[in-house]
Structures are given as structure tokens and as C-alpha cells.
Write a protein that holds these residues in place. Structure first.
Motif, mmCIF file in Angstrom:
data_model
loop_
_atom_site.group_PDB
_atom_site.id
_atom_site.type_symbol
_atom_site.label_atom_id
_atom_site.label_comp_id
_atom_site.label_asym_id
_atom_site.label_seq_id
_atom_site.Cartn_x
_atom_site.Cartn_y
_atom_site.Cartn_z
ATOM 1 N N GLY A 56 12.958 -57.837 -6.480
ATOM 2 C CA GLY A 56 14.228 -57.372 -6.014
ATOM 3 C C GLY A 56 15.039 -56.677 -7.146
ATOM 4 N N GLU A 57 16.203 -55.987 -6.714
ATOM 5 C CA GLU A 57 16.683 -55.207 -7.600
ATOM 6 C C GLU A 57 18.296 -55.086 -7.548
ATOM 7 N N SER A 58 18.742 -54.747 -8.740
ATOM 8 C CA SER A 58 20.380 -54.624 -8.720
ATOM 9 C C SER A 58 20.539 -53.440 -9.507
ATOM 10 N N GLY A 59 22.013 -52.844 -9.302
ATOM 11 C CA GLY A 59 22.325 -51.756 -9.936
ATOM 12 C C GLY A 59 21.595 -50.577 -9.471
ATOM 13 N N ALA A 60 21.564 -50.405 -8.292
ATOM 14 C CA ALA A 60 20.978 -49.268 -7.564
ATOM 15 C C ALA A 60 19.524 -49.083 -8.193
ATOM 16 N N GLY A 61 18.784 -50.096 -8.530
ATOM 17 C CA GLY A 61 17.454 -49.873 -8.942
ATOM 18 C C GLY A 61 17.332 -49.855 -10.479
ATOM 19 N N LEU A 62 18.427 -50.101 -11.242
ATOM 20 C CA LEU A 62 18.298 -50.000 -12.817
ATOM 21 C C LEU A 62 17.678 -51.030 -13.280
ATOM 22 N N VAL A 63 17.464 -52.288 -12.676
ATOM 23 C CA VAL A 63 16.974 -53.503 -12.982
ATOM 24 C C VAL A 63 16.235 -53.917 -11.607
ATOM 25 N N LYS A 64 14.898 -54.361 -11.883
ATOM 26 C CA LYS A 64 13.990 -54.765 -10.994
ATOM 27 C C LYS A 64 13.455 -55.913 -11.496
ATOM 28 N N ALA A 65 13.018 -57.150 -10.858
ATOM 29 C CA ALA A 65 12.617 -58.252 -11.153
ATOM 30 C C ALA A 65 11.420 -58.518 -9.983
ATOM 31 N N THR A 66 10.380 -58.989 -10.466
ATOM 32 C CA THR A 66 9.191 -59.203 -9.448
ATOM 33 C C THR A 66 8.708 -60.355 -9.629
ATOM 34 N N CYS A 67 8.344 -61.310 -8.295
ATOM 35 C CA CYS A 67 8.004 -62.538 -8.703
ATOM 36 C C CYS A 67 7.141 -62.522 -7.343
ATOM 37 N N THR A 68 6.188 -63.877 -7.324
ATOM 38 C CA THR A 68 5.193 -63.977 -6.482
ATOM 39 C C THR A 68 6.357 -64.823 -5.391
#
Length: 114
Positions: free
Chosen positions: A39-51
Motif C-alpha cells: 500500500g502507498e500514500s503521498g504518491a508513493g512517498l511512503v510504502k507499506a508492505t504486508c502479507t
């Protein structure tokens, strides 16, 4: 197959089908632990990966957003990315469950025990 045993043949068939379903469900649980979504926010400035089960496994933050005056914005972006990843994980899990239930010939939308 089991002529002369009446309903026992059907019971054996049903038990075999239940065992196959249980095996497929266990395999799906293992698969969901290996499938990852981002998932991402800020047009890709922050990305979180999860199972696909929703467990957070990685967080990637673009260094350009580290400015003391933007602390609250960064926190909001991190939370938004995590929530987006968790939503995508939930969607993926539901998609995998639908695929399995359809393959087993179960009705669409049937709730499984997890």
C-alpha cells in the motif's frame, strides 16, 4: 464402490471431501503468509508492505519527506500507507478464498471458518 453399505458409501465420500477441503484450507493459509501486497500514500512517498493475512513486513519512506516541520504529515502518510496495505491484504485474502471455494464447487460468498 461400497455396494450394500447404504449411506456409508456416501459418508465415506463426504469425509474424503471434507479432508480435501481441510487440506486446501491449510494450503491457502500458508499461501496467504507468503503473498505480499504493498500500500502507498503521498504518491508513493511512503510504502507499506504486508502479507495477505495483514501482517506488516516492510515500510519504505522516501527521505525527502523528513523535515521536522512536517512531522505530522509524515505520521499521517505512514498511517495511510499501512491502512492501504492492510485493505489490499484483506482484498487479496478474499480473492484467494473465493478462488478456493469456487474450485471446490462451493457457493459464491460462502463464509469459511477464518
Amino acid at each position: 464402490m461400497m455396494k450394500g453399505l447404504g449411506g456409508l458409501g456416501d459418508m465415506t465420500k463426504m469425509m474424503k471431501a471434507a479432508k480435501e477441503m481441510q487440506d486446501k484450507m491449510q494450503q491457502m493459509q500458508q499461501d496467504l503468509e507468503r503473498i505480499t501486497v504493498t500500500g502507498e500514500s503521498g504518491a508513493g512517498l511512503v510504502k507499506a508492505t504486508c502479507t495477505a493475512k495483514g501482517e506488516l513486513t516492510a515500510l519504505d519512506i522516501d527521505p525527502s519527506i523528513f523535515q521536522p516541520s512536517e512531522k505530522e504529515v509524515v505520521e499521517d502518510l505512514i498511517l495511510a500507507a499501512i491502512k492501504d496495505a492492510q485493505r489490499r491484504a484483506q482484498d487479496r485474502m478474499q480473492s484467494e478464498m473465493s478462488r478456493i471455494t469456487e474450485a471446490m464447487g462451493l457457493p459464491a460468498g460462502m463464509k469459511l471458518p477464518f
